[in-house]
Design a protein around this motif. Structure first.
Motif, PDB file in Angstrom:
ATOM      1  N   ASP A  63       0.830  -1.199   0.000  1.00 40.64           N
ATOM      2  CA  ASP A  63       0.000   0.000   0.000  1.00 40.64           C
ATOM      3  C   ASP A  63       0.867   1.252   0.000  1.00 40.64           C
ATOM      4  OD1 ASP A  63      -2.155   1.865   0.499  1.00 40.64           O
ATOM      5  OD2 ASP A  63      -1.627   1.782   2.614  1.00 40.64           O
ATOM      6  N   HIS A  64       1.986   1.184   0.712  1.00 40.34           N
ATOM      7  CA  HIS A  64       2.843   2.365   0.848  1.00 40.34           C
ATOM      8  C   HIS A  64       3.740   2.589  -0.363  1.00 40.34           C
ATOM      9  CE1 HIS A  64       4.962   5.545   2.881  1.00 40.34           C
ATOM     10  NE2 HIS A  64       6.120   4.926   2.733  1.00 40.34           N
ATOM     11  N   ILE A  65       4.265   1.526  -0.954  1.00 39.41           N
ATOM     12  CA  ILE A  65       5.312   1.715  -1.965  1.00 39.41           C
ATOM     13  C   ILE A  65       4.814   1.707  -3.399  1.00 39.41           C
ATOM     14  CG2 ILE A  65       7.020   0.679  -0.415  1.00 39.41           C
ATOM     15  CD1 ILE A  65       7.060  -1.775  -2.268  1.00 39.41           C
ATOM     16  N   MET A  66       3.643   1.140  -3.664  1.00 38.98           N
ATOM     17  CA  MET A  66       3.222   1.009  -5.058  1.00 38.98           C
ATOM     18  C   MET A  66       2.758   2.341  -5.644  1.00 38.98           C
ATOM     19  SD  MET A  66       3.930  -2.012  -5.820  1.00 38.98           S
ATOM     20  CE  MET A  66       3.265  -1.909  -7.483  1.00 38.98           C
ATOM     21  N   PRO A  67       2.959   2.545  -6.964  1.00 42.05           N
ATOM     22  CA  PRO A  67       2.397   3.736  -7.613  1.00 42.05           C
ATOM     23  C   PRO A  67       0.889   3.814  -7.397  1.00 42.05           C
ATOM     24  CG  PRO A  67       3.960   2.648  -9.067  1.00 42.05           C
ATOM     25  CD  PRO A  67       3.764   1.725  -7.889  1.00 42.05           C
ATOM     26  N   LYS A  68       0.413   5.029  -7.312  1.00 40.15           N
ATOM     27  CA  LYS A  68      -0.998   5.248  -7.015  1.00 40.15           C
ATOM     28  C   LYS A  68      -1.678   6.023  -8.140  1.00 40.15           C
ATOM     29  CE  LYS A  68      -0.442   5.093  -1.985  1.00 40.15           C
ATOM     30  NZ  LYS A  68       0.926   4.511  -2.037  1.00 40.15           N
ATOM     31  N   GLY A  69      -2.982   5.867  -8.197  1.00 42.57           N
ATOM     32  CA  GLY A  69      -3.789   6.593  -9.167  1.00 42.57           C
ATOM     33  C   GLY A  69      -5.229   6.568  -8.735  1.00 42.57           C
ATOM     34  N   SER A  70      -6.064   7.304  -9.443  1.00 42.33           N
ATOM     35  CA  SER A  70      -7.480   7.392  -9.062  1.00 42.33           C
ATOM     36  C   SER A  70      -8.352   6.650 -10.060  1.00 42.33           C
ATOM     37  CB  SER A  70      -7.920   8.853  -8.994  1.00 42.33           C
ATOM     38  OG  SER A  70      -8.005   9.427 -10.291  1.00 42.33           O
ATOM     39  N   ALA A  71      -9.478   6.157  -9.550  1.00 42.68           N
ATOM     40  CA  ALA A  71     -10.447   5.494 -10.415  1.00 42.68           C
ATOM     41  C   ALA A  71     -10.987   6.461 -11.459  1.00 42.68           C
ATOM     42  CB  ALA A  71     -11.583   4.924  -9.571  1.00 42.68           C
ATOM     43  N   GLY A  72     -11.130   7.730 -11.083  1.00 44.08           N
ATOM     44  CA  GLY A  72     -11.609   8.717 -12.038  1.00 44.08           C
ATOM     45  C   GLY A  72     -10.679   8.882 -13.216  1.00 44.08           C
ATOM     46  N   ASP A  73      -9.371   8.953 -12.945  1.00 40.38           N
ATOM     47  CA  ASP A  73      -8.394   9.085 -14.022  1.00 40.38           C
ATOM     48  C   ASP A  73      -8.414   7.864 -14.944  1.00 40.38           C
ATOM     49  OD1 ASP A  73      -7.493  11.588 -13.342  1.00 40.38           O
ATOM     50  OD2 ASP A  73      -5.679  10.896 -12.318  1.00 40.38           O
ATOM     51  N   TYR A  74      -8.462   6.678 -14.358  1.00 40.39           N
ATOM     52  CA  TYR A  74      -8.434   5.461 -15.181  1.00 40.39           C
ATOM     53  C   TYR A  74      -9.741   5.277 -15.938  1.00 40.39           C
ATOM     54  CZ  TYR A  74      -3.805   4.028 -13.882  1.00 40.39           C
ATOM     55  OH  TYR A  74      -2.428   3.978 -13.757  1.00 40.39           O
ATOM     56  N   ALA A  75     -10.855   5.701 -15.357  1.00 32.99           N
ATOM     57  CA  ALA A  75     -12.118   5.648 -16.092  1.00 32.99           C
ATOM     58  C   ALA A  75     -12.059   6.553 -17.317  1.00 32.99           C
ATOM     59  CB  ALA A  75     -13.272   6.054 -15.178  1.00 32.99           C
ATOM     60  N   ASN A  76     -11.504   7.734 -17.158  1.00 27.46           N
ATOM     61  CA  ASN A  76     -11.396   8.659 -18.286  1.00 27.46           C
ATOM     62  C   ASN A  76     -10.522   8.065 -19.385  1.00 27.46           C
ATOM     63  OD1 ASN A  76     -11.717  11.358 -19.561  1.00 27.46           O
ATOM     64  ND2 ASN A  76      -9.509  11.463 -19.231  1.00 27.46           N
ATOM     65  N   VAL A  77      -9.390   7.454 -19.017  1.00 30.59           N
ATOM     66  CA  VAL A  77      -8.509   6.844 -20.012  1.00 30.59           C
ATOM     67  C   VAL A  77      -9.232   5.713 -20.739  1.00 30.59           C
ATOM     68  CG1 VAL A  77      -6.422   5.455 -20.307  1.00 30.59           C
ATOM     69  CG2 VAL A  77      -6.360   7.509 -18.891  1.00 30.59           C
ATOM     70  N   MET A  78      -9.895   4.838 -19.985  1.00 29.80           N
ATOM     71  CA  MET A  78     -10.571   3.706 -20.616  1.00 29.80           C
ATOM     72  C   MET A  78     -11.749   4.170 -21.474  1.00 29.80           C
ATOM     73  SD  MET A  78      -8.769   1.103 -19.868  1.00 29.80           S
ATOM     74  CE  MET A  78      -9.487  -0.544 -19.717  1.00 29.80           C
ATOM     75  N   ALA A  79     -12.431   5.232 -21.049  1.00 25.12           N
ATOM     76  CA  ALA A  79     -13.518   5.782 -21.858  1.00 25.12           C
ATOM     77  C   ALA A  79     -13.006   6.291 -23.195  1.00 25.12           C
ATOM     78  CB  ALA A  79     -14.226   6.903 -21.099  1.00 25.12           C
ATOM     79  N   LEU A  80     -11.879   6.973 -23.165  1.00 28.15           N
ATOM     80  CA  LEU A  80     -11.304   7.509 -24.401  1.00 28.15           C
ATOM     81  C   LEU A  80     -10.773   6.384 -25.295  1.00 28.15           C
ATOM     82  CD1 LEU A  80      -9.472  10.622 -22.907  1.00 28.15           C
ATOM     83  CD2 LEU A  80     -11.514  10.632 -24.362  1.00 28.15           C
ATOM     84  N   VAL A  81     -10.101   5.413 -24.702  1.00 29.53           N
ATOM     85  CA  VAL A  81      -9.614   4.278 -25.500  1.00 29.53           C
ATOM     86  C   VAL A  81     -10.795   3.546 -26.136  1.00 29.53           C
ATOM     87  CG1 VAL A  81      -8.442   2.047 -25.440  1.00 29.53           C
ATOM     88  CG2 VAL A  81      -7.523   3.955 -24.124  1.00 29.53           C
ATOM     89  N   GLY A  82     -11.835   3.299 -25.348  1.00 32.98           N
ATOM     90  CA  GLY A  82     -12.989   2.558 -25.841  1.00 32.98           C
ATOM     91  C   GLY A  82     -13.732   3.258 -26.956  1.00 32.98           C
ATOM     92  N   ASN A  83     -13.493   4.563 -27.123  1.00 34.18           N
ATOM     93  CA  ASN A  83     -14.118   5.329 -28.208  1.00 34.18           C
ATOM     94  C   ASN A  83     -13.097   5.827 -29.234  1.00 34.18           C
ATOM     95  OD1 ASN A  83     -17.166   5.836 -27.558  1.00 34.18           O
ATOM     96  ND2 ASN A  83     -16.110   6.020 -25.592  1.00 34.18           N
ATOM     97  N   ASN A  84     -11.883   5.277 -29.182  1.00 35.13           N
ATOM     98  CA  ASN A  84     -10.806   5.650 -30.126  1.00 35.13           C
ATOM     99  C   ASN A  84     -10.461   7.130 -30.062  1.00 35.13           C
ATOM    100  OD1 ASN A  84     -10.433   3.036 -31.234  1.00 35.13           O
ATOM    101  ND2 ASN A  84     -12.210   3.319 -32.566  1.00 35.13           N
ATOM    102  N   GLN A  85     -10.537   7.704 -28.865  1.00 37.83           N
ATOM    103  CA  GLN A  85     -10.294   9.136 -28.700  1.00 37.83           C
ATOM    104  C   GLN A  85      -9.087   9.439 -27.824  1.00 37.83           C
ATOM    105  OE1 GLN A  85     -12.205  11.558 -30.266  1.00 37.83           O
ATOM    106  NE2 GLN A  85     -13.164   9.805 -31.291  1.00 37.83           N
ATOM    107  N   LEU A  86      -8.304   8.426 -27.413  1.00 36.72           N
ATOM    108  CA  LEU A  86      -7.173   8.687 -26.528  1.00 36.72           C
ATOM    109  C   LEU A  86      -5.960   9.109 -27.339  1.00 36.72           C
ATOM    110  CD1 LEU A  86      -6.369   8.536 -23.480  1.00 36.72           C
ATOM    111  CD2 LEU A  86      -5.209   6.412 -24.072  1.00 36.72           C
ATOM    112  N   ILE A  87      -5.598  10.353 -27.261  1.00 40.48           N
ATOM    113  CA  ILE A  87      -4.444  10.957 -27.927  1.00 40.48           C
ATOM    114  C   ILE A  87      -4.625  10.974 -29.436  1.00 40.48           C
ATOM    115  CG2 ILE A  87      -1.922  10.838 -28.296  1.00 40.48           C
ATOM    116  CD1 ILE A  87      -1.709   9.675 -25.471  1.00 40.48           C
ATOM    117  N   SER A  88      -4.826   9.808 -30.051  1.00 42.25           N
ATOM    118  CA  SER A  88      -5.079   9.712 -31.486  1.00 42.25           C
ATOM    119  C   SER A  88      -5.747   8.379 -31.763  1.00 42.25           C
ATOM    120  CB  SER A  88      -3.771   9.811 -32.282  1.00 42.25           C
ATOM    121  OG  SER A  88      -3.024   8.611 -32.160  1.00 42.25           O
ATOM    122  N   PRO A  89      -6.456   8.255 -32.890  1.00 41.52           N
ATOM    123  CA  PRO A  89      -7.044   6.953 -33.222  1.00 41.52           C
ATOM    124  C   PRO A  89      -6.003   5.841 -33.302  1.00 41.52           C
ATOM    125  CG  PRO A  89      -8.024   8.671 -34.577  1.00 41.52           C
ATOM    126  CD  PRO A  89      -6.887   9.312 -33.835  1.00 41.52           C
TER     127      PRO A  89
END
Length: 438
Positions: free
Chosen positions: A312-338
């Motif tokens: 819990d202390h040493i691993m990289p951390k992130g938020s569910a909101g950030d990962y949801a946004n990334v997966m939403a964009l990938v799932g619609n071919n909108q992340l950075i570029s098609p």
């Protein structure tokens, strides 16, 4: 639990999770005698992704498993249904993050459907779900022409990052899928044999191979990963460093952490963790004799609860909101570029290669992870039938500091995954969860 008409989730946590596998391979573990669980039987940074049978999602029924109890009031220690997972979340809110919603074609939230944002911006340790960021950086480099996915990579170079018995069997499983003969420890018999670079990206996602992940981190470089985090707009993501370096913080053959010395590790700040992990990873590469001594290390002197606290202390951390946004964009071919999105989907959508899934899903991309006390899932799903047919759904669920019994139970039942997919397929259940977690 959902009946077979909706979900027969068969998650591969201990022995890889690609199309080669079709049922759990979790070994029974006694939480009262687990001094070597980290190296012998606990999945470490291994994907936990569902294999779903082709069945009719519109005929599902929820069957409670606690007799004569109400899951909203009874103490839930080993959830056995979607309702009980929800009850567990309500009873343990501080170490859970959940985001789920439908998307518009541009990846934005479709407010016509239930929106769940529970601790959406709370940073939690990621386990292997962080490999989504590495995959995005790899896809960017491929599009830019700085990495050639067809470049031959020797198995010796790949396995220079391998640490036997710390990846839940992911690396041996990757070699087996590729038809590469290996010894009992998982090293390839012919280290001079080559595979295309894209094979390592595939192993990172399909089996959650840590050695492949660290090779890609090394090739991409930490500055490139830092830039990718910015490009993805991830507000809560901490720095990603080699996994082997993080594990060496805990299992350094020169000074392995035990119950007495773990406090010194828990007192390290984020910058010190990152710096020491990078230095240890560099040493692992530069000193073959020390690397061999590390690979021969066979015991972790921490029980399961202590391991959970340390990771819990040493691993990289992130938020569910950030990962949801990334997966939403990938799932619609909108992340950075098609092109970047399509490269990522090539790997994330491995569940679609499983016979029968095409009748349930138009698209299904996922990356999960597990470490002691920690389970993480990030998915985009496009149902092929039902009310939400052809609508891209996003579900991200992070658990941290799970009690031993709960973690071990979920490692065998995979109920957290059933819960996540149920949110994407069942409008009534999603609305119920959204109402309960407001």
């Amino acid at each position: 639990m959902f009946n077979r008409g909706l979900l027969l989730l068969l998650a591969m946590i201990l022995a890889g999770c690609g199309a080669m596998a079709n049922q759990p391979t979790t070994s029974s573990t006694n939480p009262t005698s687990i001094p070597t669980i980290f190296v012998n039987s606990t999945p470490t940074m291994v994907a936990s992704t569902p294999t779903l049978a082709a069945t009719n999602p519109t005929t599902a029924a929820i069957t409670p498993t606690l007799e004569a109890t109400n899951p909203t009031t009874a103490t839930i220690s080993n959830p056995q249904s979607g309702e009980e997972v929800l009850a567990f979340i309500r009873q343990n809110p501080s170490n859970v993050s959940l985001v789920s919603y439908s998307t518009n074609s541009d990846g934005s939230i479709n407010n016509a459907d239930p929106l769940i944002e529970f601790n959406a911006e709370q940073p939690l340790p990621l386990a292997s779900t962080m490999k989504i960021v590495i995959l995005a950086s790899y896809a960017q480099a491929v599009e830019a022409g700085t990495l050639d996915p067809e470049q031959p990579i020797s198995l010796a170079d790949w396995e220079a990052w391998y640490w036997p018995n710390t990846d839940g069997g992911a690396h041996p499983a990757a070699l087996e899928r590729l038809g590469i003969p290996a010894d009992q420890r998982g090293f390839a018999n012919d280290p001079a044999q080559t595979v295309p670079l894209k094979t390592l990206a595939q192993a990172m996602i399909f089996e959650s191979d840590n050695a492949a992940t660290d090779y890609l981190i090394d090739r991409l470089g930490l500055p490139a990963l830092d830039q990718t985090i910015k490009d993805l707009g991830m507000q809560q993501q901490t720095k990603i460093v080699p996994i082997v370096g993080l594990f060496l913080l805990v299992m350094n053959p020169d000074a392995s952490i035990d119950a007495t010395s773990m406090q010194s590790l828990l007192e390290l700040d984020q910058a010190s963790i990152e710096q020491q992990a990078v230095a240890l990873a560099e040493r692992y590469q530069a000193e073959p004799e020390w690397r061999k001594a590390t690979q021969d290390q066979t015991e972790l002197k921490l029980d399961l609860a202590q391991q959970s606290q340390v990771f819990d202390h040493i691993m990289p951390k992130g938020s569910a909101g950030d990962y949801a946004n990334v997966m939403a964009l990938v799932g619609n071919n909108q992340l950075i570029s098609p092109a970047v999105s399509q490269t990522m989907r090539e790997f994330l959508e491995w569940p679609m290669t499983i016979p029968g899934n095409e009748t349930m899903f138009t698209h299904f991309g996922t990356k999960g992870g597990s470490l002691p006390g920690m389970l993480t899932e990030a998915m985009f799903i496009q149902p092929a039938q039902g009310e939400w047919a052809d609508r891209t759904k996003v579900v991200v669920l992070f658990f941290n500091q799970l009690p031993d019994q709960t973690w071990l139970g979920l490692m065998q039942s995979f109920m957290q995954q059933q819960f996540a997919v149920q949110l994407a397929l069942d409008p009534a259940f999603a609305q119920s969860v959204a109402s309960e977690l407001k």
